[in-house]
Scaffold this active site. Sequence first.
Site, PDB file in Angstrom:
ATOM      1  N   CYS A 274       0.940  -1.460   0.365  1.00 21.89           N
ATOM      2  CA  CYS A 274       0.005  -0.145   0.080  1.00 21.89           C
ATOM      3  C   CYS A 274       1.060   1.578   0.037  1.00 21.89           C
ATOM      4  O   CYS A 274       0.933   1.764  -1.170  1.00 21.89           O
ATOM      5  CB  CYS A 274      -0.989  -0.302   1.191  1.00 21.89           C
ATOM      6  SG  CYS A 274      -2.117  -0.858   1.446  1.00 21.89           S
TER       7      CYS A 274
HETATM    8  N1  LIG Z   1      -2.653  -6.343   2.138  1.00 19.52           N
HETATM    9  C1  LIG Z   1      -3.306  -5.010   2.575  1.00 19.52           C
HETATM   10  O1  LIG Z   1      -3.209  -4.961   3.882  1.00 19.52           O
HETATM   11  C2  LIG Z   1      -4.515  -3.493   2.175  1.00 19.52           C
HETATM   12  C3  LIG Z   1      -4.945  -3.007   3.052  1.00 19.52           C
HETATM   13  C4  LIG Z   1      -5.605  -2.107   2.516  1.00 19.52           C
HETATM   14  C5  LIG Z   1      -6.057  -2.216   0.604  1.00 19.52           C
HETATM   15  N2  LIG Z   1      -5.247  -3.042   0.156  1.00 19.52           N
HETATM   16  C6  LIG Z   1      -6.265  -3.073  -1.416  1.00 19.52           C
HETATM   17  O2  LIG Z   1      -6.878  -4.165  -2.078  1.00 19.52           O
HETATM   18  C7  LIG Z   1      -6.044  -5.090  -2.985  1.00 19.52           C
HETATM   19  C8  LIG Z   1      -5.705  -6.348  -3.015  1.00 19.52           C
HETATM   20  O3  LIG Z   1      -3.731  -6.506  -2.299  1.00 19.52           O
HETATM   21  P1  LIG Z   1      -4.368  -7.747  -1.302  1.00 19.52           P
HETATM   22  O4  LIG Z   1      -3.017  -7.370  -0.435  1.00 19.52           O
HETATM   23  O5  LIG Z   1      -5.434  -7.971  -1.499  1.00 19.52           O
HETATM   24  O6  LIG Z   1      -3.419  -8.187  -2.509  1.00 19.52           O
HETATM   25  P2  LIG Z   1      -3.404  -9.441  -2.610  1.00 19.52           P
HETATM   26  O7  LIG Z   1      -2.128  -9.716  -3.876  1.00 19.52           O
HETATM   27  O8  LIG Z   1      -2.971 -10.798  -1.554  1.00 19.52           O
HETATM   28  O9  LIG Z   1      -4.262 -10.979  -3.541  1.00 19.52           O
HETATM   29  C9  LIG Z   1      -5.310 -10.403  -4.250  1.00 19.52           C
HETATM   30  C10 LIG Z   1      -5.822 -12.157  -5.165  1.00 19.52           C
HETATM   31  O10 LIG Z   1      -6.137 -11.524  -5.930  1.00 19.52           O
HETATM   32  C11 LIG Z   1      -5.886 -13.018  -7.214  1.00 19.52           C
HETATM   33  N3  LIG Z   1      -6.701 -12.420  -8.137  1.00 19.52           N
HETATM   34  C12 LIG Z   1      -5.825 -11.476  -8.887  1.00 19.52           C
HETATM   35  N4  LIG Z   1      -6.311 -10.898 -10.657  1.00 19.52           N
HETATM   36  C13 LIG Z   1      -7.555 -12.268 -10.166  1.00 19.52           C
HETATM   37  C14 LIG Z   1      -8.692 -12.051 -10.824  1.00 19.52           C
HETATM   38  N5  LIG Z   1      -8.825 -11.708 -11.672  1.00 19.52           N
HETATM   39  N6  LIG Z   1     -10.178 -13.518 -10.194  1.00 19.52           N
HETATM   40  C15 LIG Z   1      -9.736 -13.811  -9.630  1.00 19.52           C
HETATM   41  N7  LIG Z   1      -8.463 -13.314  -8.570  1.00 19.52           N
HETATM   42  C16 LIG Z   1      -7.506 -12.769  -8.913  1.00 19.52           C
HETATM   43  C17 LIG Z   1      -4.692 -12.515  -6.665  1.00 19.52           C
HETATM   44  O11 LIG Z   1      -4.482 -14.603  -7.149  1.00 19.52           O
HETATM   45  C18 LIG Z   1      -4.324 -12.971  -5.401  1.00 19.52           C
HETATM   46  O12 LIG Z   1      -4.347 -14.499  -4.463  1.00 19.52           O
HETATM   47  C19 LIG Z   1      -4.810  -4.194  -3.898  1.00 19.52           C
HETATM   48  O13 LIG Z   1      -5.201  -2.982  -4.369  1.00 19.52           O
HETATM   49  C20 LIG Z   1      -4.311  -3.840  -2.476  1.00 19.52           C
HETATM   50  O14 LIG Z   1      -4.228  -2.449  -2.952  1.00 19.52           O
HETATM   51  C21 LIG Z   1      -4.691  -4.388   0.581  1.00 19.52           C
END
Ligand SMILES: NC(=O)c1ccc[n+]([C@@H]2O[C@H](COP(=O)([O-])OP(=O)(O)OC[C@H]3O[C@@H](n4cnc5c(N)ncnc54)[C@H](O)[C@@H]3O)[C@@H](O)[C@H]2O)c1
Length: 443
Positions: A274
């Site tokens: 992030c």
């Molecule tokens: N991790 C955090 O602490 C956090 C906090 C706030 C916001 N975010 C935001 O949330 C979003 C997700 O982050 P995350 O940390 O969960 O990412 P992550 O990489 O842990 O998880 C994302 C998942 O989505 C899957 N994926 C990708 N494309 C896909 C599709 N087309 N269909 C289905 N699955 C798909 C991936 O295989 C992965 O398992 C991002 O935009 C991030 O910036 C994350």
Amino acid sequence: MTRLQELGDRIDRREARIGVVGLGYVGLPLVVEFAKAGFRTTGFELDGEKVRQLKAGRSYIEDVSADDVKKFRASGHIDATTDFAELAEMDVINVCVPTPLTKTKDPDVSFIVRAVEDIKTRLRAGQLIILGSTTYPGTTHELFVPILEQSGLQVGTDFSVAFAPERIDPANKTFKVRNVPKVVGGETPLCTDLSVKVFEKIFDTVVPVSSSQSAEMVKLLENTFRAINIGLANEVALMCDKLGLDVWEVIDAAATKPYGYMKFQPGPGLGGHCIPVDPTYLSWKMKALNFTARFIELATEINGHMPDYVAEKCGHILNEERLPVNGSGILVLGVAYKPDVGDMRESPALDVIRLLQERGGRVSYHDPHVPELHLEGHGHHEAAVLKSVDLTDDALRSADLVVIITNHAEVDYDRVVRLAGRIYDTRNACAKVKEGREKIRKL
Ligand SMILES: NC(=O)c1ccc[n+]([C@@H]2O[C@H](COP(=O)([O-])OP(=O)(O)OC[C@H]3O[C@@H](n4cnc5c(N)ncnc54)[C@H](O)[C@@H]3O)[C@@H](O)[C@H]2O)c1
């Protein structure tokens, strides 16, 4: 009653089927919370291994309780699939896919596009689609909705769309999903109302804003605020170094002011999915509007320089011992981007290790949460895998320098200082250590 109003009733009766696209750090906890609230929830994932784990009732995320997954899997409230045809059966679809940067440091919204294309081909009247991935203002309205409307259905009348930023903080023991207020902005007032209805079932507080763009901007303000204030703390650390002052003492004392000051800490650089990434989404968008986001650029520059500063400092510390970096044994303690998690995304440890290796340092690392480290190829170094070494007496004694990059709670810092010859502490992890402080150099 319209299909969208009907959805409101189904949500209230907890009969609405909930879909979550992307089962990572954000998506999986959301699945579990909806299941806890009594909704039948299905996760959609490209990664078959994650689906297999969930189907077997196992959690693969440290913060998500394996017992919960097992219980709700058994009760039929949690399902997972790689078959996106089932999206048609969902009433509410949350999109939680990654939003990284490209190699040229531009927003990479390709995961969002792929997910929304998958939803579009199954879109039906009455569905509510909520984007949760952090992104630039306008993504929902200018990119997400037009793709969905290629289906021939219309937002606001046939289906609903909202943006609701995610605020999860992995490893935070106080703030879990439920007690962090949820912000949401819909494409129309009805889209907002339906989203509020669904989120009220799993969050204590829901905060509606007037549009999806506003909700997108809320998230970017929060994370830009953090990036800039960490940048200030880092610059103050560099100033204190020049002044011969202890930045940690200065910051701790400043933080005793009961108003008008908020504590941020310096460190070896920004990490995670992030804080290093999100402000760039905003500055990129602003560039297109002929506006330079100066605070963001400055903070990005200062924070981005920290790993170089830390590697440089390691060289100075070894030099004081008449040792060159080349050939010296350097043990990096903690490589995850923050304490008590195993998440390596954008971790500054990767840069510090690379810089020390480039100068010929014999780098090993210990991290209780990261058994293996994948280093990308760079310069004349090929891609490599490092394995976490045990924190034995010998590993500590034989290192020419121990560099603390991540302050994991389970490490015994008294022991580290007792056994190691020289320590460079970039996190003030050894603040409470009494004996042997002369061996510690702090950021
Ligand atoms: N991790 C955090 O602490 C956090 C906090 C706030 C916001 N975010 C935001 O949330 C979003 C997700 O982050 P995350 O940390 O969960 O990412 P992550 O990489 O842990 O998880 C994302 C998942 O989505 C899957 N994926 C990708 N494309 C896909 C599709 N087309 N269909 C289905 N699955 C798909 C991936 O295989 C992965 O398992 C991002 O935009 C991030 O910036 C994350």
